[in-house]
Write a protein that holds these residues in place. Structure first.
Motif, PDB file in Angstrom:
ATOM      1  N   SER A 142       0.810  -1.228   0.000  1.00  0.00           N
ATOM      2  CA  SER A 142       0.000   0.000   0.000  1.00  0.00           C
ATOM      3  C   SER A 142       0.838   1.270   0.000  1.00  0.00           C
ATOM      4  O   SER A 142       0.370   2.327   0.441  1.00  0.00           O
ATOM      5  CB  SER A 142      -0.954   0.009   1.208  1.00  0.00           C
ATOM      6  OG  SER A 142      -1.788  -1.125   1.215  1.00  0.00           O
ATOM      7  N   GLU A 145      -1.045   3.596  -2.110  1.00  0.00           N
ATOM      8  CA  GLU A 145      -2.486   3.320  -2.193  1.00  0.00           C
ATOM      9  C   GLU A 145      -3.313   4.606  -2.080  1.00  0.00           C
ATOM     10  O   GLU A 145      -3.045   5.465  -1.257  1.00  0.00           O
ATOM     11  CB  GLU A 145      -2.903   2.356  -1.070  1.00  0.00           C
ATOM     12  CG  GLU A 145      -4.385   2.015  -1.074  1.00  0.00           C
ATOM     13  CD  GLU A 145      -4.771   1.014  -0.003  1.00  0.00           C
ATOM     14  OE1 GLU A 145      -5.916   1.069   0.485  1.00  0.00           O
ATOM     15  OE2 GLU A 145      -3.920   0.167   0.356  1.00  0.00           O
ATOM     16  N   LYS A 164       2.018  -6.264  -2.312  1.00  0.00           N
ATOM     17  CA  LYS A 164       0.608  -6.201  -2.692  1.00  0.00           C
ATOM     18  C   LYS A 164       0.022  -4.807  -2.474  1.00  0.00           C
ATOM     19  O   LYS A 164       0.432  -4.073  -1.583  1.00  0.00           O
ATOM     20  CB  LYS A 164      -0.197  -7.225  -1.893  1.00  0.00           C
ATOM     21  CG  LYS A 164      -0.142  -7.015  -0.384  1.00  0.00           C
ATOM     22  CD  LYS A 164      -0.811  -8.154   0.346  1.00  0.00           C
ATOM     23  CE  LYS A 164      -0.702  -7.956   1.856  1.00  0.00           C
ATOM     24  NZ  LYS A 164      -1.299  -9.055   2.617  1.00  0.00           N
ATOM     25  N   SER A 165      -0.925  -4.479  -3.349  1.00  0.00           N
ATOM     26  CA  SER A 165      -1.728  -3.260  -3.218  1.00  0.00           C
ATOM     27  C   SER A 165      -0.912  -1.981  -3.233  1.00  0.00           C
ATOM     28  O   SER A 165      -1.371  -0.940  -2.745  1.00  0.00           O
ATOM     29  CB  SER A 165      -2.587  -3.317  -1.942  1.00  0.00           C
ATOM     30  OG  SER A 165      -3.399  -4.470  -1.923  1.00  0.00           O
ATOM     31  N   LEU A 168      -2.957   0.385  -5.265  1.00  0.00           N
ATOM     32  CA  LEU A 168      -4.399   0.135  -5.207  1.00  0.00           C
ATOM     33  C   LEU A 168      -5.176   1.440  -5.072  1.00  0.00           C
ATOM     34  O   LEU A 168      -4.806   2.315  -4.292  1.00  0.00           O
ATOM     35  CB  LEU A 168      -4.712  -0.792  -4.023  1.00  0.00           C
ATOM     36  CG  LEU A 168      -6.154  -1.236  -3.812  1.00  0.00           C
ATOM     37  CD1 LEU A 168      -6.190  -2.643  -3.210  1.00  0.00           C
ATOM     38  CD2 LEU A 168      -6.907  -0.278  -2.878  1.00  0.00           C
ATOM     39  N   SER A 186      -0.794  -9.451  -5.930  1.00  0.00           N
ATOM     40  CA  SER A 186      -2.230  -9.207  -5.834  1.00  0.00           C
ATOM     41  C   SER A 186      -2.499  -7.758  -5.451  1.00  0.00           C
ATOM     42  O   SER A 186      -1.743  -7.143  -4.703  1.00  0.00           O
ATOM     43  CB  SER A 186      -2.854 -10.145  -4.802  1.00  0.00           C
ATOM     44  OG  SER A 186      -2.223 -10.012  -3.541  1.00  0.00           O
ATOM     45  N   GLY A 187      -3.576  -7.227  -6.010  1.00  0.00           N
ATOM     46  CA  GLY A 187      -4.013  -5.878  -5.654  1.00  0.00           C
ATOM     47  C   GLY A 187      -3.151  -4.750  -6.160  1.00  0.00           C
ATOM     48  O   GLY A 187      -3.402  -3.590  -5.827  1.00  0.00           O
ATOM     49  N   ALA A 190      -5.326  -2.718  -8.431  1.00  0.00           N
ATOM     50  CA  ALA A 190      -6.767  -2.897  -8.227  1.00  0.00           C
ATOM     51  C   ALA A 190      -7.437  -1.556  -7.941  1.00  0.00           C
ATOM     52  O   ALA A 190      -6.913  -0.722  -7.203  1.00  0.00           O
ATOM     53  CB  ALA A 190      -7.022  -3.854  -7.073  1.00  0.00           C
ATOM     54  N   TYR A 213      -6.452 -14.034  -3.065  1.00  0.00           N
ATOM     55  CA  TYR A 213      -7.280 -13.263  -2.136  1.00  0.00           C
ATOM     56  C   TYR A 213      -7.425 -13.982  -0.816  1.00  0.00           C
ATOM     57  O   TYR A 213      -7.407 -13.381   0.259  1.00  0.00           O
ATOM     58  CB  TYR A 213      -8.663 -13.008  -2.746  1.00  0.00           C
ATOM     59  CG  TYR A 213      -9.618 -12.327  -1.792  1.00  0.00           C
ATOM     60  CD1 TYR A 213      -9.562 -10.953  -1.590  1.00  0.00           C
ATOM     61  CD2 TYR A 213     -10.547 -13.055  -1.068  1.00  0.00           C
ATOM     62  CE1 TYR A 213     -10.411 -10.321  -0.706  1.00  0.00           C
ATOM     63  CE2 TYR A 213     -11.406 -12.434  -0.173  1.00  0.00           C
ATOM     64  CZ  TYR A 213     -11.337 -11.070   0.002  1.00  0.00           C
ATOM     65  OH  TYR A 213     -12.176 -10.460   0.890  1.00  0.00           O
ATOM     66  N   ALA A 218      -5.823  -9.545  -0.464  1.00  0.00           N
ATOM     67  CA  ALA A 218      -5.854  -8.497  -1.488  1.00  0.00           C
ATOM     68  C   ALA A 218      -6.504  -9.042  -2.755  1.00  0.00           C
ATOM     69  O   ALA A 218      -6.422 -10.235  -3.047  1.00  0.00           O
ATOM     70  CB  ALA A 218      -4.440  -8.015  -1.789  1.00  0.00           C
ATOM     71  N   PRO A 219      -7.160  -8.189  -3.546  1.00  0.00           N
ATOM     72  CA  PRO A 219      -7.834  -8.640  -4.772  1.00  0.00           C
ATOM     73  C   PRO A 219      -6.851  -8.940  -5.890  1.00  0.00           C
ATOM     74  O   PRO A 219      -5.635  -8.815  -5.733  1.00  0.00           O
ATOM     75  CB  PRO A 219      -8.723  -7.439  -5.122  1.00  0.00           C
ATOM     76  CG  PRO A 219      -7.983  -6.265  -4.562  1.00  0.00           C
ATOM     77  CD  PRO A 219      -7.344  -6.759  -3.292  1.00  0.00           C
ATOM     78  N   SER A 223      -8.119  -5.977 -10.576  1.00  0.00           N
ATOM     79  CA  SER A 223      -9.535  -5.947 -10.214  1.00  0.00           C
ATOM     80  C   SER A 223     -10.076  -4.520 -10.219  1.00  0.00           C
ATOM     81  O   SER A 223      -9.496  -3.614  -9.626  1.00  0.00           O
ATOM     82  CB  SER A 223      -9.724  -6.552  -8.819  1.00  0.00           C
ATOM     83  OG  SER A 223     -11.071  -6.498  -8.416  1.00  0.00           O
TER      84      SER A 223
END
Length: 255
Positions: A142, A145, A164-165, A168, A186-187, A190, A213, A218-219, A223
């Motif tokens: 993040s 993010e 991840k993310s 995002l 992931s993410g 997103a 996920y 995380a998506p 996504s």
């Protein structure tokens, strides 16, 4: 102003690690943490209200760290090499930031002992101008993010840890190029609802799918990227998850 962050450790361990105590130092709007003997520091918190923040103007500081046997003061100069989790989190004033070339890590963190620190620039919704990420080795969870004003990003090959993310919810992001080598986490992008073009370099070897996920919380990497039209895949990707572009009805080209 300085304060020592104390951690409860067994006496024997404390004796060994005493010289590695983390110390905080505040100068103006900037709070840093450092360890004596390393000559490196991290920016822990920016508490100012400037719209344009230049970390390179405050990229080093010199402090008294002890006394030599002859009684002379011992000084050490510390250089900022990282930006800590939550350092600028939810700062709505900042529109641009610059950091020194020595900075290698833009950190992020989900939680520490139940306290959510967040990404270094998470929620900086008006941040539109960041330096080139060239030379950065770590982009944490993040880290950027909900930086809704970012328009483009290039993740360079110097990055060895991409979490991840990281981007995002960057709803203003239109183009992204990823030259990092490893797994597309992931993410990552997103919720980047304005993203139109994505280029993945040859170093990407795997793409995390929906199953991630349930492991990471995380998506999928893309996504909600409902305006994405073009995806260029590098030669390193041999398997594409079935759900990679699930729900992305505008994608015209995957090459």
């Amino acid at each position: 102003m300085k304060k020592i962050i104390l951690t409860v450790l067994p006496a024997a361990t404390l004796a060994v690690l005493n010289c590695f105590a983390i110390t905080q130092y505040t100068k103006g709007d900037f709070t840093y943490s450092y360890v004596v003997g390393t000559e490196t520091a991290r920016l822990d918190k920016y508490s100012g209200s400037d719209s344009s923040v230049h970390i390179e103007d405050h990229d080093h500081f010199t402090l008294k760290v002890g006394t030599y046997p002859d009684g002379l003061d011992k000084f050490e100069t510390f250089h900022v090499t990282g930006i800590s989790p939550g350092a600028f989190r939810n700062n709505k004033t900042i529109t641009s930031v610059s950091w020194p070339l020595r900075v290698k890590a833009i950190e992020g963190n989900w939680a520490v002992e139940g306290y959510y620190q967040g990404g270094a620039f998470e929620g900086c919704t008006n941040l539109a101008d960041i330096p080139s990420l060239s030379g950065i080795t770590t982009i944490g969870n993040s880290a950027f993010e909900r930086c809704a004003s970012l328009k483009s990003v290039v993740i360079p090959s110097s990055v060895t840890t991409l979490s991840k993310s990281a981007f995002l919810g960057c709803t203003g992001l239109k183009t992204a190029i990823v030259n990092y080598s490893g797994v597309l986490p992931s993410g990552l992008f997103a919720g980047c609802t304005s993203l139109e073009s994505l280029v993945l370099g040859d170093g990407i070897t795997e793409i995390e799918g929906a199953v991630s996920y349930y492991i990471t919380g995380a998506p999928r990497p893309l996504s909600g990227c409902n305006n994405l039209k073009s995806i260029s895949l590098g030669r390193g990707i041999t398997t594409i998850p079935e759900d990679f572009i699930y729900g992305l009805s505008l994608v015209e080209r995957v090459t």
